[in-house]
Design an enzyme around this catalytic site. Structure first.
Site, PDB file in Angstrom:
ATOM      1  CG  ASP A   1     124.166 -35.203  20.917  1.00 10.94           C
ATOM      2  OD1 ASP A   1     125.286 -34.751  20.652  1.00 10.94           O
ATOM      3  OD2 ASP A   1     123.363 -34.647  21.680  1.00 10.94           O
TER       4      ASP A   1
ATOM      5  CE  LYS B   1     119.751 -22.135  23.195  1.00 12.06           C
ATOM      6  NZ  LYS B   1     118.730 -22.856  23.934  1.00 12.06           N
TER       7      LYS B   1
ATOM      8  CG  ASP C   1     122.146 -31.515  18.273  1.00 11.32           C
ATOM      9  OD1 ASP C   1     121.868 -32.662  18.677  1.00 11.32           O
ATOM     10  OD2 ASP C   1     122.202 -30.531  19.025  1.00 11.32           O
TER      11      ASP C   1
HETATM   12  P1  GTP Z   1     119.157 -33.247  26.218  1.00  6.45           P
HETATM   13  O1  GTP Z   1     118.808 -33.644  27.639  1.00  6.45           O
HETATM   14  O2  GTP Z   1     118.042 -33.575  25.282  1.00  6.45           O
HETATM   15  O3  GTP Z   1     119.620 -31.831  26.087  1.00  6.45           O
HETATM   16  O4  GTP Z   1     120.354 -34.166  25.719  1.00  6.45           O
HETATM   17  P2  GTP Z   1     121.758 -34.521  26.434  1.00  6.45           P
HETATM   18  O5  GTP Z   1     121.517 -34.986  27.807  1.00  6.45           O
HETATM   19  O6  GTP Z   1     122.453 -35.484  25.543  1.00  6.45           O
HETATM   20  O7  GTP Z   1     122.509 -33.145  26.507  1.00  6.45           O
HETATM   21  P3  GTP Z   1     123.381 -32.437  25.386  1.00  6.45           P
HETATM   22  O8  GTP Z   1     122.773 -32.721  24.045  1.00  6.45           O
HETATM   23  O9  GTP Z   1     123.569 -31.031  25.761  1.00  6.45           O
HETATM   24  O10 GTP Z   1     124.772 -33.173  25.552  1.00  6.45           O
HETATM   25  C1  GTP Z   1     125.800 -33.093  24.596  1.00  6.45           C
HETATM   26  C2  GTP Z   1     126.632 -34.362  24.704  1.00  6.45           C
HETATM   27  O11 GTP Z   1     127.243 -34.438  25.981  1.00  6.45           O
HETATM   28  C3  GTP Z   1     125.799 -35.614  24.551  1.00  6.45           C
HETATM   29  O12 GTP Z   1     126.567 -36.526  23.797  1.00  6.45           O
HETATM   30  C4  GTP Z   1     125.593 -36.108  25.965  1.00  6.45           C
HETATM   31  O13 GTP Z   1     125.517 -37.529  26.036  1.00  6.45           O
HETATM   32  C5  GTP Z   1     126.850 -35.624  26.661  1.00  6.45           C
HETATM   33  N1  GTP Z   1     126.631 -35.267  28.058  1.00  6.45           N
HETATM   34  C6  GTP Z   1     125.811 -34.269  28.520  1.00  6.45           C
HETATM   35  N2  GTP Z   1     125.885 -34.207  29.865  1.00  6.45           N
HETATM   36  C7  GTP Z   1     126.757 -35.171  30.256  1.00  6.45           C
HETATM   37  C8  GTP Z   1     127.254 -35.601  31.544  1.00  6.45           C
HETATM   38  O14 GTP Z   1     126.896 -35.078  32.612  1.00  6.45           O
HETATM   39  N3  GTP Z   1     128.163 -36.624  31.535  1.00  6.45           N
HETATM   40  C9  GTP Z   1     128.576 -37.230  30.385  1.00  6.45           C
HETATM   41  N4  GTP Z   1     129.455 -38.231  30.476  1.00  6.45           N
HETATM   42  N5  GTP Z   1     128.131 -36.858  29.162  1.00  6.45           N
HETATM   43  C10 GTP Z   1     127.237 -35.828  29.111  1.00  6.45           C
END
Ligand code: GTP
Length: 379
Positions: A130, A181, A242
């Site tokens: 993302d 943070k 982000d």
């Molecule tokens: P929020 O729920 O809004 O915080 O978004 P998110 O679920 O994408 O979490 P975050 O932005 O912290 O994740 C950072 C990156 O890691 C993103 O590209 C997510 O798709 C990926 N990601 C987060 N958790 C997982 C997981 O459990 N498995 C995989 N495969 N990717 C994950």
């Protein structure tokens, strides 16, 4: 002649040192901050500047010399492969590994390690799915090799680091801590934050515990530091965003259209607007600020759409004013309705003469009648 050959060899060595041919993309998150856009579509598949956001990341990785990408999927995993297939359209070899229960960012890496071709000491690029950035990917790989690090991290500087974990480094760029943070001004010891792109030696991924959730940010990185591993930071202050929130997503898409954010995958020329084939825009409608209108969408007479994303099949009726907003698939904005900083979920219908406040989110399929909502900033 001998000098020419030596120069050519040096150039080739430099190119090899800055190249990693494999990457893992983390695309399994639930994207809760982006709801309701992520109700039907995982965050990396939401279109930004006319193509699923992930396309931009894959195209940038390819341009940096990556050949083999493993997508670590979980939430709505089934939608990735039908769209990207084997990756050949992008010049990549793509593989998909799905976690039935999300394993977190670190667990996801460990879960796909068996698909890598890299040897134990070889570098593997890791990208959060993302992040929109102009990161110099070869420079990160070259830094990793030059410093002999176990893991190298892209760090970016932000004006207000309070919402982020901080990553201070020593004068040589070596990471000295991972800080939560900051709560007080004294705790803001640096403006450097983790930008979500890394180079790992493959052996480091092998060492992540298997079969249970692991957070790379909260567990793997602090654990490696405590064990004396070499974590190198590289500050690169080019474009970085982000796309985790609706506001940021709309901004990122507009920046891609305007050409402020770099991507080889924008399907058209940079400019104030990007109208995809199959969209209908009235001659007197005004599109500006990097607005993107997807196939099958309709923009009515006299409507003004600025800095916004209008997804496939959506309608913006005559005289509506839409600013910095995201209009979901098949959603409708009634005549003369005014939106600023709003997310309209897929299939939502807003009747005419409404006015919605910045930050408003309308759920997928919701129906709001004529003039039912009036927001005025002086009320
Ligand atoms: P929020 O729920 O809004 O915080 O978004 P998110 O679920 O994408 O979490 P975050 O932005 O912290 O994740 C950072 C990156 O890691 C993103 O590209 C997510 O798709 C990926 N990601 C987060 N958790 C997982 C997981 O459990 N498995 C995989 N495969 N990717 C994950």
């Amino acid at each position: 002649m001998a000098t020419d050959i030596a120069d050519a060899t040096d150039a080739r060595t430099a190119a090899d040192n800055s190249r990693a041919t494999e990457a893992i993309l983390l695309v399994g998150g639930k994207g809760t901050r982006l709801r309701p856009l992520t109700v039907n579509t995982p965050k990396p598949m939401i279109p930004a500047a006319g193509v699923p956001f992930l396309t931009h990341q894959l195209a940038r990785a390819r341009a940096a010399g990556v050949e083999h990408v493993v997508l670590a999927t979980s939430y709505l995993a089934e939608v990735f492969e039908p769209y990207f297939g084997d990756g050949s359209a992008l010049g990549l070899s793509l593989e998909y590994v799905t976690e039935s229960d999300p394993l977190g960012t670190g667990g996801a890496l460990r879960n796909v390690v068996h698909r890598l071709h890299a040897g134990p000491g070889d570098p593997v690029l890791i990208f959060n799915g993302d992040i929109l950035t102009g990161l110099d990917i070869p420079a990160l790989v070259a830094t990793h090799r030059r410093t002999g690090a176990d893991v190298s991290l892209h760090l970016t500087k932000v004006p207000d680091p309070r919402a982020f974990g901080l990553v201070p480094t020593d004068p040589d760029g070596r990471v000295t801590a991972f800080l939560e943070k900051p709560q007080t001004p004294e705790e803001i010891v640096t403006d450097q934050i983790n930008a979500g792109a890394y180079v790992f030696n493959r052996s480091v991924i092998d060492a992540i515990p298997a079969g249970r959730p692991v957070s790379v940010e909260r567990e793997t990185f602090p654990g490696l530091l405590a064990a004396g591993a070499h974590l190198q930071g590289m500050v690169d202050s080019t474009y970085w965003l982000d796309l985790g929130t609706p506001h940021a997503f709309v901004r990122g898409s507009a920046d891609l259209v305007l050409g402020r954010a770099p991507s080889p995958a924008v399907p058209g020329r940079h400019g104030e607007r990007l109208v995809l084939t199959g969209a209908q825009v009235a001659d007197d409608a005004k599109l500006s600020g990097g607005t993107c209108v997807a196939a099958g969408a309709v923009i009515g007479s006299g409507a003004r759409v600025d800095g916004s994303t209008v997804l496939a099949g959506a309608r913006v009726e005559a005289g509506a004013v839409v600013k910095n907003s995201l209009i979901g698939v098949g959603a409708e904005v009634g005549a003369r309705t005014v939106l600023d900083g709003v997310v309209l979920g897929d299939g939502a219908v807003l009747g005419p003469d409404n006015e919605l406040a910045p930050g408003a989110r309308v759920w997928c399929g919701a129906r709001i009648g004529a003039g039912a909502i009036r927001f005025s900033s002086d009320q």
